[in-house]
Design a protein around this motif. Sequence first.
Motif, PDB file in Angstrom:
ATOM      1  N   SER A  32       0.823  -1.217   0.000  1.00 38.31           N
ATOM      2  CA  SER A  32       0.000   0.000   0.000  1.00 38.31           C
ATOM      3  C   SER A  32       0.853   1.261   0.000  1.00 38.31           C
ATOM      4  O   SER A  32       0.421   2.298  -0.513  1.00 38.31           O
ATOM      5  CB  SER A  32      -0.948   0.002   1.194  1.00 38.31           C
ATOM      6  OG  SER A  32      -0.235   0.209   2.393  1.00 38.31           O
ATOM      7  N   SER A  33       2.041   1.185   0.530  1.00 34.90           N
ATOM      8  CA  SER A  33       2.886   2.375   0.537  1.00 34.90           C
ATOM      9  C   SER A  33       3.472   2.668  -0.841  1.00 34.90           C
ATOM     10  O   SER A  33       3.838   3.809  -1.121  1.00 34.90           O
ATOM     11  CB  SER A  33       4.013   2.230   1.558  1.00 34.90           C
ATOM     12  OG  SER A  33       4.884   1.197   1.189  1.00 34.90           O
ATOM     13  N   TYR A  34       3.547   1.653  -1.699  1.00 38.52           N
ATOM     14  CA  TYR A  34       4.077   1.847  -3.050  1.00 38.52           C
ATOM     15  C   TYR A  34       2.976   1.934  -4.108  1.00 38.52           C
ATOM     16  O   TYR A  34       3.252   2.215  -5.259  1.00 38.52           O
ATOM     17  CB  TYR A  34       5.035   0.710  -3.425  1.00 38.52           C
ATOM     18  CG  TYR A  34       6.286   0.706  -2.587  1.00 38.52           C
ATOM     19  CD1 TYR A  34       7.240   1.707  -2.738  1.00 38.52           C
ATOM     20  CD2 TYR A  34       6.511  -0.277  -1.640  1.00 38.52           C
ATOM     21  CE1 TYR A  34       8.393   1.711  -1.977  1.00 38.52           C
ATOM     22  CE2 TYR A  34       7.662  -0.276  -0.874  1.00 38.52           C
ATOM     23  CZ  TYR A  34       8.589   0.718  -1.043  1.00 38.52           C
ATOM     24  OH  TYR A  34       9.722   0.724  -0.281  1.00 38.52           O
ATOM     25  N   ALA A  35       1.733   1.667  -3.728  1.00 38.39           N
ATOM     26  CA  ALA A  35       0.638   1.628  -4.693  1.00 38.39           C
ATOM     27  C   ALA A  35       0.176   3.039  -5.049  1.00 38.39           C
ATOM     28  O   ALA A  35       0.439   4.007  -4.322  1.00 38.39           O
ATOM     29  CB  ALA A  35      -0.525   0.828  -4.115  1.00 38.39           C
ATOM     30  N   SER A  36      -0.521   3.123  -6.157  1.00 33.22           N
ATOM     31  CA  SER A  36      -1.080   4.416  -6.551  1.00 33.22           C
ATOM     32  C   SER A  36      -2.209   4.790  -5.598  1.00 33.22           C
ATOM     33  O   SER A  36      -2.682   3.969  -4.805  1.00 33.22           O
ATOM     34  CB  SER A  36      -1.590   4.349  -7.991  1.00 33.22           C
ATOM     35  OG  SER A  36      -2.686   3.445  -8.064  1.00 33.22           O
ATOM     36  N   VAL A  37      -2.659   6.014  -5.692  1.00 36.22           N
ATOM     37  CA  VAL A  37      -3.656   6.540  -4.758  1.00 36.22           C
ATOM     38  C   VAL A  37      -4.950   5.739  -4.819  1.00 36.22           C
ATOM     39  O   VAL A  37      -5.592   5.509  -3.785  1.00 36.22           O
ATOM     40  CB  VAL A  37      -3.915   8.036  -5.057  1.00 36.22           C
ATOM     41  CG1 VAL A  37      -5.008   8.584  -4.180  1.00 36.22           C
ATOM     42  CG2 VAL A  37      -2.638   8.827  -4.915  1.00 36.22           C
ATOM     43  N   SER A  38      -5.346   5.275  -5.983  1.00 36.91           N
ATOM     44  CA  SER A  38      -6.609   4.547  -6.107  1.00 36.91           C
ATOM     45  C   SER A  38      -6.556   3.175  -5.430  1.00 36.91           C
ATOM     46  O   SER A  38      -7.584   2.655  -5.012  1.00 36.91           O
ATOM     47  CB  SER A  38      -6.983   4.386  -7.579  1.00 36.91           C
ATOM     48  OG  SER A  38      -5.987   3.652  -8.259  1.00 36.91           O
ATOM     49  N   TYR A  39      -5.377   2.575  -5.304  1.00 36.95           N
ATOM     50  CA  TYR A  39      -5.244   1.271  -4.653  1.00 36.95           C
ATOM     51  C   TYR A  39      -4.825   1.376  -3.191  1.00 36.95           C
ATOM     52  O   TYR A  39      -4.862   0.387  -2.472  1.00 36.95           O
ATOM     53  CB  TYR A  39      -4.216   0.398  -5.390  1.00 36.95           C
ATOM     54  CG  TYR A  39      -4.640   0.019  -6.769  1.00 36.95           C
ATOM     55  CD1 TYR A  39      -5.757  -0.763  -6.985  1.00 36.95           C
ATOM     56  CD2 TYR A  39      -3.907   0.440  -7.872  1.00 36.95           C
ATOM     57  CE1 TYR A  39      -6.146  -1.126  -8.263  1.00 36.95           C
ATOM     58  CE2 TYR A  39      -4.286   0.088  -9.153  1.00 36.95           C
ATOM     59  CZ  TYR A  39      -5.410  -0.695  -9.339  1.00 36.95           C
ATOM     60  OH  TYR A  39      -5.789  -1.043 -10.593  1.00 36.95           O
ATOM     61  N   HIS A  40      -4.425   2.531  -2.754  1.00 35.43           N
ATOM     62  CA  HIS A  40      -3.904   2.699  -1.399  1.00 35.43           C
ATOM     63  C   HIS A  40      -4.945   2.327  -0.336  1.00 35.43           C
ATOM     64  O   HIS A  40      -4.657   1.563   0.583  1.00 35.43           O
ATOM     65  CB  HIS A  40      -3.414   4.136  -1.208  1.00 35.43           C
ATOM     66  CG  HIS A  40      -2.778   4.388   0.116  1.00 35.43           C
ATOM     67  ND1 HIS A  40      -1.533   3.906   0.412  1.00 35.43           N
ATOM     68  CD2 HIS A  40      -3.211   5.053   1.214  1.00 35.43           C
ATOM     69  CE1 HIS A  40      -1.218   4.263   1.651  1.00 35.43           C
ATOM     70  NE2 HIS A  40      -2.230   4.962   2.143  1.00 35.43           N
TER      71      HIS A  40
END
Length: 127
Positions: A32-40
């Motif tokens: 989640s720390s590396y994911a884009s905003v929509s997947y966070h």
Amino acid sequence: MPFLDSSRPPIRNVLWLFYSSAFLSTIMFSASSYASVSYHGPLLVVALVTALAAAFFLVLFLRSRDERERQINYRALAFAFVGTLVFSLVVGMAQQVGLHSVSWLGLPAVMIVLWSFGLILYSWRDR
């Protein structure tokens, strides 16, 4: 309560479920720390759910069946607690010297590793 009776799964299965859910939670928090905003957000929800599942399985494991297993669990938890305190002290002193800080997610991982080592150590010691 139905999940605390004598028909619950064997201890090894509960321990395996604990380790699996804790590992999956760590992976999801990291992702989640590396994911884009929509997947966070969704990844954080999955990480939280798996962390709660790990806590549930840990409670089930700690409700051991006999006194010997309870003593092993108590000694392993004491070992992990003291080891984590020493680790925190060393990290704090290293930060004062100017070394890089450790992520707060590293501390639960250290606790789980030390607790697992304590379980192995004290279960072999009591045989």
